[in-house]
Design a protein around this motif. Structure first.
Motif, PDB file in Angstrom:
ATOM      1  N   ASP A 138      -9.889  42.339  79.451  1.00  0.00           N
ATOM      2  CA  ASP A 138     -10.125  41.244  78.518  1.00  0.00           C
ATOM      3  C   ASP A 138      -9.674  39.899  79.080  1.00  0.00           C
ATOM      4  OD1 ASP A 138     -11.313  42.763  76.531  1.00  0.00           O
ATOM      5  OD2 ASP A 138      -9.410  43.165  75.505  1.00  0.00           O
ATOM      6  N   SER A 139      -8.897  39.914  80.142  1.00  0.00           N
ATOM      7  CA  SER A 139      -8.387  38.661  80.711  1.00  0.00           C
ATOM      8  C   SER A 139      -9.524  37.749  81.149  1.00  0.00           C
ATOM      9  CB  SER A 139      -7.475  38.937  81.905  1.00  0.00           C
ATOM     10  OG  SER A 139      -6.353  39.666  81.487  1.00  0.00           O
ATOM     11  N   ALA A 140     -10.533  38.303  81.791  1.00  0.00           N
ATOM     12  CA  ALA A 140     -11.667  37.494  82.251  1.00  0.00           C
ATOM     13  C   ALA A 140     -12.417  36.909  81.060  1.00  0.00           C
ATOM     14  CB  ALA A 140     -12.606  38.323  83.112  1.00  0.00           C
ATOM     15  N   ARG A 141     -12.583  37.702  80.016  1.00  0.00           N
ATOM     16  CA  ARG A 141     -13.281  37.216  78.816  1.00  0.00           C
ATOM     17  C   ARG A 141     -12.485  36.107  78.145  1.00  0.00           C
ATOM     18  NH1 ARG A 141     -13.952  41.676  75.004  1.00  0.00           N
ATOM     19  NH2 ARG A 141     -15.116  40.172  73.781  1.00  0.00           N
ATOM     20  N   LEU A 142     -11.174  36.275  78.065  1.00  0.00           N
ATOM     21  CA  LEU A 142     -10.340  35.256  77.454  1.00  0.00           C
ATOM     22  C   LEU A 142     -10.368  33.982  78.294  1.00  0.00           C
ATOM     23  CD1 LEU A 142      -8.374  34.270  75.318  1.00  0.00           C
ATOM     24  CD2 LEU A 142      -6.531  35.370  76.610  1.00  0.00           C
ATOM     25  N   SER A 143     -10.313  34.128  79.600  1.00  0.00           N
ATOM     26  CA  SER A 143     -10.379  32.981  80.492  1.00  0.00           C
ATOM     27  C   SER A 143     -11.683  32.213  80.283  1.00  0.00           C
ATOM     28  CB  SER A 143     -10.264  33.445  81.944  1.00  0.00           C
ATOM     29  OG  SER A 143     -10.406  32.362  82.810  1.00  0.00           O
ATOM     30  N   ASP A 144     -12.792  32.938  80.230  1.00  0.00           N
ATOM     31  CA  ASP A 144     -14.095  32.303  79.993  1.00  0.00           C
ATOM     32  C   ASP A 144     -14.119  31.582  78.650  1.00  0.00           C
ATOM     33  OD1 ASP A 144     -15.028  33.223  82.427  1.00  0.00           O
ATOM     34  OD2 ASP A 144     -16.138  34.915  81.560  1.00  0.00           O
ATOM     35  N   LEU A 145     -13.576  32.230  77.618  1.00  0.00           N
ATOM     36  CA  LEU A 145     -13.551  31.630  76.289  1.00  0.00           C
ATOM     37  C   LEU A 145     -12.731  30.343  76.290  1.00  0.00           C
ATOM     38  CD1 LEU A 145     -14.123  31.693  73.219  1.00  0.00           C
ATOM     39  CD2 LEU A 145     -12.077  33.115  72.981  1.00  0.00           C
ATOM     40  N   LEU A 146     -11.538  30.381  76.879  1.00  0.00           N
ATOM     41  CA  LEU A 146     -10.685  29.200  76.915  1.00  0.00           C
ATOM     42  C   LEU A 146     -11.335  28.062  77.698  1.00  0.00           C
ATOM     43  CD1 LEU A 146      -7.167  30.804  77.401  1.00  0.00           C
ATOM     44  CD2 LEU A 146      -8.084  29.746  75.332  1.00  0.00           C
ATOM     45  N   ASP A 147     -11.930  28.381  78.851  1.00  0.00           N
ATOM     46  CA  ASP A 147     -12.613  27.346  79.634  1.00  0.00           C
ATOM     47  C   ASP A 147     -13.766  26.740  78.852  1.00  0.00           C
ATOM     48  OD1 ASP A 147     -10.985  27.425  81.856  1.00  0.00           O
ATOM     49  OD2 ASP A 147     -12.253  28.831  82.953  1.00  0.00           O
ATOM     50  N   SER A 148     -14.534  27.574  78.198  1.00  0.00           N
ATOM     51  CA  SER A 148     -15.676  27.107  77.419  1.00  0.00           C
ATOM     52  C   SER A 148     -15.232  26.209  76.269  1.00  0.00           C
ATOM     53  CB  SER A 148     -16.451  28.315  76.885  1.00  0.00           C
ATOM     54  OG  SER A 148     -17.470  27.915  76.006  1.00  0.00           O
ATOM     55  N   LEU A 149     -14.220  26.634  75.537  1.00  0.00           N
ATOM     56  CA  LEU A 149     -13.730  25.839  74.409  1.00  0.00           C
ATOM     57  C   LEU A 149     -13.125  24.516  74.886  1.00  0.00           C
ATOM     58  CD1 LEU A 149     -12.093  28.658  72.254  1.00  0.00           C
ATOM     59  CD2 LEU A 149     -14.197  27.388  71.737  1.00  0.00           C
ATOM     60  N   THR A 150     -12.386  24.559  75.986  1.00  0.00           N
ATOM     61  CA  THR A 150     -11.781  23.343  76.526  1.00  0.00           C
ATOM     62  C   THR A 150     -12.860  22.356  76.949  1.00  0.00           C
ATOM     63  OG1 THR A 150      -9.841  24.580  77.258  1.00  0.00           O
ATOM     64  CG2 THR A 150     -10.213  22.433  78.297  1.00  0.00           C
ATOM     65  N   THR A 151     -13.886  22.843  77.631  1.00  0.00           N
ATOM     66  CA  THR A 151     -14.991  21.986  78.052  1.00  0.00           C
ATOM     67  C   THR A 151     -15.697  21.387  76.842  1.00  0.00           C
ATOM     68  OG1 THR A 151     -15.302  23.267  80.066  1.00  0.00           O
ATOM     69  CG2 THR A 151     -17.181  21.940  79.326  1.00  0.00           C
ATOM     70  N   GLU A 152     -15.909  22.205  75.824  1.00  0.00           N
ATOM     71  CA  GLU A 152     -16.580  21.738  74.608  1.00  0.00           C
ATOM     72  C   GLU A 152     -15.780  20.629  73.920  1.00  0.00           C
ATOM     73  OE1 GLU A 152     -17.596  23.650  70.273  1.00  0.00           O
ATOM     74  OE2 GLU A 152     -17.944  24.898  72.041  1.00  0.00           O
ATOM     75  N   VAL A 153     -14.486  20.836  73.777  1.00  0.00           N
ATOM     76  CA  VAL A 153     -13.643  19.840  73.111  1.00  0.00           C
ATOM     77  C   VAL A 153     -13.591  18.547  73.932  1.00  0.00           C
ATOM     78  CG1 VAL A 153     -11.274  19.308  72.408  1.00  0.00           C
ATOM     79  CG2 VAL A 153     -12.274  21.517  71.831  1.00  0.00           C
ATOM     80  N   ARG A 154     -13.472  18.687  75.240  1.00  0.00           N
ATOM     81  CA  ARG A 154     -13.425  17.482  76.097  1.00  0.00           C
ATOM     82  C   ARG A 154     -14.722  16.701  76.018  1.00  0.00           C
ATOM     83  NH1 ARG A 154     -10.388  19.179  81.692  1.00  0.00           N
ATOM     84  NH2 ARG A 154      -8.283  18.778  80.927  1.00  0.00           N
ATOM     85  N   SER A 155     -15.862  17.389  76.003  1.00  0.00           N
ATOM     86  CA  SER A 155     -17.145  16.693  75.971  1.00  0.00           C
ATOM     87  C   SER A 155     -17.349  16.012  74.622  1.00  0.00           C
ATOM     88  CB  SER A 155     -18.300  17.646  76.272  1.00  0.00           C
ATOM     89  OG  SER A 155     -18.447  18.602  75.253  1.00  0.00           O
ATOM     90  N   GLU A 156     -16.809  16.588  73.549  1.00  0.00           N
ATOM     91  CA  GLU A 156     -16.913  15.951  72.231  1.00  0.00           C
ATOM     92  C   GLU A 156     -16.069  14.690  72.165  1.00  0.00           C
ATOM     93  OE1 GLU A 156     -15.882  18.901  69.310  1.00  0.00           O
ATOM     94  OE2 GLU A 156     -17.718  20.048  69.665  1.00  0.00           O
ATOM     95  N   ARG A 157     -14.974  14.628  72.921  1.00  0.00           N
ATOM     96  CA  ARG A 157     -14.076  13.469  72.906  1.00  0.00           C
ATOM     97  C   ARG A 157     -14.604  12.335  73.780  1.00  0.00           C
ATOM     98  NH1 ARG A 157      -8.071  15.009  73.741  1.00  0.00           N
ATOM     99  NH2 ARG A 157      -7.580  13.985  71.815  1.00  0.00           N
ATOM    100  N   SER A 158     -15.497  12.642  74.696  1.00  0.00           N
ATOM    101  CA  SER A 158     -15.996  11.614  75.638  1.00  0.00           C
ATOM    102  C   SER A 158     -17.028  10.732  75.002  1.00  0.00           C
ATOM    103  CB  SER A 158     -16.604  12.282  76.869  1.00  0.00           C
ATOM    104  OG  SER A 158     -15.644  13.071  77.508  1.00  0.00           O
TER     105      SER A 158
END
Length: 148
Positions: free
Chosen positions: A128-148
């Motif tokens: 599950d570590s890879a899935r969690l890593s993907d989820l965190l990266d995806s959410l972080t990218t999404e939040v950053r792009s919304e703030r830009s």
């Protein structure tokens, strides 16, 4: 909040909060031991990952002014934590490199939590570590792009 294999997003958010609290607590203790402020600690860790970084890159990462990064680097140079090297190709350019070893005491305190967490994660060998890593990266990218 939604579900993720039986765990609610509130559970994930709580786990992330506990992780961040534990990491921040470890960094706070390390900063107190080393007598460095938060900005200096962030700079040290950033420079460690990017030996030879230019001051402008450090300025952009820390979100400080040019004068602010100059003062910060001066302070770290005076303490023997970093050095400035003049670029051989362009003498107007300097590069910043750590002169300390983050693997050795007392400086290893800055990375101790991360290393212990990585060891614990590796020991689990959890798929599950890879899935969690993907989820965190995806959410972080999404939040950053919304703030830009």
């Amino acid at each position: 909040m939604g579900e993720w294999d039986g765990y609610s997003m509130a559970d994930l958010h709580g786990a992330l909060r506990r992780y961040l609290d534990a990491r921040n607590s470890s960094l706070t203790a390390a900063r107190q031991t080393l007598k460095v402020n938060e900005l200096d600690a962030r700079a040290i860790l950033f420079i460690a990952d990017r030996p030879g970084i230019r001051p402008g890159e450090l300025r952009d990462y820390l979100g400080v002014t040019s004068a602010g990064v100059t003062t910060l680097v001066d302070r770290l140079v005076e303490r023997g934590i970093v050095r400035r090297d003049v670029d051989e190709a362009d003498r107007r350019v300097t590069h910043i490199t750590l002169t300390i070893d983050l693997r050795s005491e007392p400086w290893s305190a800055l990375t101790q939590f991360d290393h212990e967490f990585e060891r614990a994660l590796t020991a689990r060998n959890d798929s599950d570590s890879a899935r969690l890593s993907d989820l965190l990266d995806s959410l972080t990218t999404e939040v950053r792009s919304e703030r830009s």
